[in-house]
Design a protein around this motif. Structure first.
Motif, PDB file in Angstrom:
ATOM      1  N   HIS A   1      31.681  39.396  51.505  1.00  0.00           N
ATOM      2  CA  HIS A   1      31.418  38.063  50.974  1.00  0.00           C
ATOM      3  C   HIS A   1      32.289  37.883  49.745  1.00  0.00           C
ATOM      4  CE1 HIS A   1      27.684  37.874  53.404  1.00  0.00           C
ATOM      5  NE2 HIS A   1      27.526  39.131  53.040  1.00  0.00           N
ATOM      6  N   CYS A   2      32.878  36.720  49.582  1.00  0.00           N
ATOM      7  CA  CYS A   2      33.745  36.508  48.432  1.00  0.00           C
ATOM      8  C   CYS A   2      33.720  35.044  48.014  1.00  0.00           C
ATOM      9  CB  CYS A   2      35.180  36.930  48.748  1.00  0.00           C
ATOM     10  SG  CYS A   2      36.320  36.731  47.354  1.00  0.00           S
ATOM     11  N   ILE A   3      33.530  34.819  46.713  1.00  0.00           N
ATOM     12  CA  ILE A   3      33.711  33.489  46.139  1.00  0.00           C
ATOM     13  C   ILE A   3      34.754  33.593  45.045  1.00  0.00           C
ATOM     14  CG2 ILE A   3      31.487  32.436  46.655  1.00  0.00           C
ATOM     15  CD1 ILE A   3      30.552  33.345  43.871  1.00  0.00           C
ATOM     16  N   GLY A   4      35.366  32.465  44.723  1.00  0.00           N
ATOM     17  CA  GLY A   4      36.371  32.524  43.680  1.00  0.00           C
ATOM     18  C   GLY A   4      37.030  31.196  43.418  1.00  0.00           C
ATOM     19  N   LYS A   5      38.059  31.280  42.596  1.00  0.00           N
ATOM     20  CA  LYS A   5      38.930  30.150  42.281  1.00  0.00           C
ATOM     21  C   LYS A   5      40.346  30.624  42.522  1.00  0.00           C
ATOM     22  CE  LYS A   5      39.923  26.734  38.691  1.00  0.00           C
ATOM     23  NZ  LYS A   5      39.612  26.297  37.295  1.00  0.00           N
ATOM     24  N   GLU A   6      41.035  29.977  43.428  1.00  0.00           N
ATOM     25  CA  GLU A   6      42.324  30.440  43.939  1.00  0.00           C
ATOM     26  C   GLU A   6      43.277  30.814  42.807  1.00  0.00           C
ATOM     27  OE1 GLU A   6      43.729  31.749  47.086  1.00  0.00           O
ATOM     28  OE2 GLU A   6      42.685  29.923  47.730  1.00  0.00           O
ATOM     29  N   GLY A   7      43.788  32.067  42.866  1.00  0.00           N
ATOM     30  CA  GLY A   7      44.773  32.522  41.915  1.00  0.00           C
ATOM     31  C   GLY A   7      44.243  32.808  40.526  1.00  0.00           C
ATOM     32  N   GLU A   8      42.910  32.753  40.349  1.00  0.00           N
ATOM     33  CA  GLU A   8      42.347  32.916  39.004  1.00  0.00           C
ATOM     34  C   GLU A   8      41.182  33.900  38.967  1.00  0.00           C
ATOM     35  OE1 GLU A   8      39.930  30.155  35.757  1.00  0.00           O
ATOM     36  OE2 GLU A   8      41.442  29.219  37.051  1.00  0.00           O
ATOM     37  N   TYR A   9      40.273  33.818  39.948  1.00  0.00           N
ATOM     38  CA  TYR A   9      39.042  34.599  39.860  1.00  0.00           C
ATOM     39  C   TYR A   9      38.523  34.868  41.267  1.00  0.00           C
ATOM     40  CZ  TYR A   9      34.252  35.871  38.435  1.00  0.00           C
ATOM     41  OH  TYR A   9      33.057  36.515  38.229  1.00  0.00           O
ATOM     42  N   TYR A  10      38.076  36.128  41.503  1.00  0.00           N
ATOM     43  CA  TYR A  10      37.492  36.502  42.791  1.00  0.00           C
ATOM     44  C   TYR A  10      36.307  37.434  42.536  1.00  0.00           C
ATOM     45  CZ  TYR A  10      42.100  34.963  44.379  1.00  0.00           C
ATOM     46  OH  TYR A  10      43.245  34.239  44.594  1.00  0.00           O
ATOM     47  N   LEU A  11      35.214  37.200  43.251  1.00  0.00           N
ATOM     48  CA  LEU A  11      34.056  38.093  43.212  1.00  0.00           C
ATOM     49  C   LEU A  11      33.777  38.519  44.646  1.00  0.00           C
ATOM     50  CD1 LEU A  11      31.883  39.381  41.385  1.00  0.00           C
ATOM     51  CD2 LEU A  11      30.439  37.397  41.867  1.00  0.00           C
ATOM     52  N   ILE A  12      34.067  39.784  44.952  1.00  0.00           N
ATOM     53  CA  ILE A  12      33.961  40.316  46.316  1.00  0.00           C
ATOM     54  C   ILE A  12      32.744  41.226  46.389  1.00  0.00           C
ATOM     55  CG2 ILE A  12      35.103  41.666  48.107  1.00  0.00           C
ATOM     56  CD1 ILE A  12      37.778  41.010  46.764  1.00  0.00           C
ATOM     57  N   TYR A  13      31.844  40.936  47.317  1.00  0.00           N
ATOM     58  CA  TYR A  13      30.628  41.745  47.460  1.00  0.00           C
ATOM     59  C   TYR A  13      30.672  42.505  48.775  1.00  0.00           C
ATOM     60  CZ  TYR A  13      25.667  42.944  47.785  1.00  0.00           C
ATOM     61  OH  TYR A  13      24.470  43.628  47.901  1.00  0.00           O
TER      62      TYR A  13
END
Length: 509
Positions: free
Chosen positions: A425-437
């Motif tokens: 699962h991953c949420i983020g802001k393209e090219g800036e921030y990623y949170l991968i679970y």
């Protein structure tokens, strides 16, 4: 006679007018009492009032603009009709950001634009308990990570909830071809006090209007009585900025089924502030695409990585992104199961799984609501009666909330590498921030294809509530992982690369 509780009121606060007058007929339903409020800028709101007992009527208003407001009362009680007044609306106090609204399609923010991330809990019947237990519940909430409470107006009759409540909200009887409805003023004064206490703590009140677990007849009232109840409740509490309307808990179990669409129309018509509106299901999904639904409130007590229900949704890695695209609205898993140990399958999740469902939901682009059902000889279980939190998941939920509130706002489901990231699962802001679970999976390494630039990579131990810096990386890299479940990677683009050596020295698994 007219009296006001204050000359000034803060923006998104409650201005209250108290009126004394004798009513002919039933003062709860046969009297027209309302006021038109007008701001200097020309905003105008028509707000209904309500009977508060002892020949007293009240009108409550939530101003949305600072400056001078004027009002005029309209009533079929001759002595009250035409009364006028004014008050000054001043700047909101610290912590008052206004009511919560939908923003950026899939998210929430307060009316002043401050992002709001719902981390809710379930307390179905807490308002129907003795005062000592209520105060204990409020103290538990003060020390919890929860900023939304799902709570019923009507008492609940179900397992661990067989006692008669101290007060019933209302009564009704048929007389001469119509229904005579009488509201228990003391109950509603009690209920609104608790809504306001939540508001003062920064907690949203997700008010459940109907539910099927009933022995008093509240879930099978005639439509005329239902609408009298909705009208009265809206008049009493809609001026509190923390109110949300949940039409029903497990609406599809209420028999006979009500005209839910018509009831939503009625709420839209009567609520001058356009509070958030939803409905929650047991089996059959409501059509959350309907325009009066502001967000999808969903019961899903299983993994968000499989599907065995609605045929129009394909099986996929997770469900929240699919629901987001179906409904084009925020998605809250308002019932994901309960951390506890009671005999029912829905009520004996280990704390690790409750935490896991929060991480699954949030890193899929949605929101999740907590519940707890640990057995107790006195039958005081948090999910309904409140009291003390006993579980281990709230600490981990608080940790997740901190991570999300520190992240850029309005994260969306995203993939660093579509060919490689099918299992996370991953949420983020393209090219800036990623949170991968990584969920329950426990890899010992992960290949990342980072976008252009240098990125700080942190290992997040979701259960131990620890964050370890792994260093700063660029391009395609292999990240060593601890080979355990419930970990995540937080990846943030670096604006200043001078920290490289320090971060590499601090890196650890």
């Amino acid at each position: 006679m007219i009296s006001m509780t204050q000359n000034n009121v803060e923006k998104w606060g409650t201005y209250e007018i108290t009126l004394k007058g004798k009513a002919e007929g039933n003062p709860f339903t046969d009297v027209e009492i309302k006021a038109v409020f007008t701001s200097e800028a020309g905003d105008s709101f028509e707000v209904e009032g309500f009977y508060d007992g002892e020949d007293t009527f009240k009108i409550r208003f939530m101003p949305n603009r600072t400056g001078l407001w004027k009002y005029e009362v309209r009533s079929d009680i001759k002595d009250l009709d035409g009364m006028k007044g004014e008050f000054l609306c001043v700047d909101p106090s610290e912590g008052n950001h206004g009511p919560v609204r939908v923003c950026n399609t899939y998210h929430f923010c307060y009316e002043d634009g401050t992002p709001y991330h719902p981390f809710g809990t379930t307390l179905y019947a807490w308002v129907h308990q003795r005062e000592e237990l209520i105060q204990q519940t409020l103290e538990s909430l003060r020390n919890s990570p929860f900023n939304k409470v799902r709570m019923c107006v009507f008492p609940k009759y179900y397992a661990y909830n067989r006692e008669e409540p101290p007060m019933l909200p209302m009564s009704w009887r048929e007389e001469d071809g119509r229904y005579q409805v009488e509201f228990n003023v003391k109950f509603f004064q009690h209920f609104e006090r608790l809504v306001k206490e939540l508001m003062d703590m920064g907690i949203e009140a997700d008010v459940i209007l109907f539910h099927p677990y009933d022995k008093w007849g509240f879930c099978s009232m005639p439509e005329e009585v239902d609408k009298a109840y909705l009208r009265y409740l809206i008049a009493r509490i809609s001026s509190y900025r923390n109110v949300w309307w949940s039409m029903a808990n497990e609406y599809d179990l209420i028999k006979p089924q009500k005209d839910w669409d018509g009831y939503f129309h009625f709420i839209v018509e009567k609520d001058p502030y356009n509070h958030l509106r939803s409905v929650h299901q047991c089996f059959k999904f409501y059509d959350h695409t309907k325009p009066w639904i502001t967000h999808a409130s969903i019961q899903w007590q299983g993994s968000l990585r499989s599907w065995s229900g609605e045929p129009e949704i394909d099986i996929g890695i997770n469900l929240i992104p699919k629901w987001r695209e179906m409904y084009k609205k925020p998605v809250i898993i308002d019932e994901c199961g309960y951390e506890g140990n009671i005999e029912y399958g829905w009520g004996n999740l280990p704390p690790q799984e409750m935490m896991n469902r929060f991480w699954e939901g949030v890193t899929s682009g949605g929101y999740v609501t907590h519940g707890e059902t640990y057995y107790s000889e006195d039958e005081v279980l948090w999910w309904s009666k409140g009291g003390r939190l006993k579980g281990e998941s709230p600490k981990r939920i608080a940790f997740l909330r901190t991570i999300i509130e520190e992240a850029p706002p309005f994260l969306k489901p995203i993939k660093l590498d579509p060919m490689m990231d099918w299992d996370v699962h991953c949420i983020g802001k393209e090219g800036e921030y990623y949170l991968i679970y990584f969920d329950i999976n426990r890899p010992v390494k992960r290949t990342l294809k980072l976008p252009e630039g240098k990125y700080r990579v942190d290992l997040v131990d979701c259960w131990e509530t620890e964050i370890h810096s792994l260093g700063i990386f660029q391009g395609q890299v292999v990240i060593r992982l601890p080979g355990k479940s419930y970990v995540a990677l937080r990846i943030q683009k670096m604006e200043n690369n001078d920290d490289w050596i320090i971060l590499r020295e601090d890196a650890k698994l």
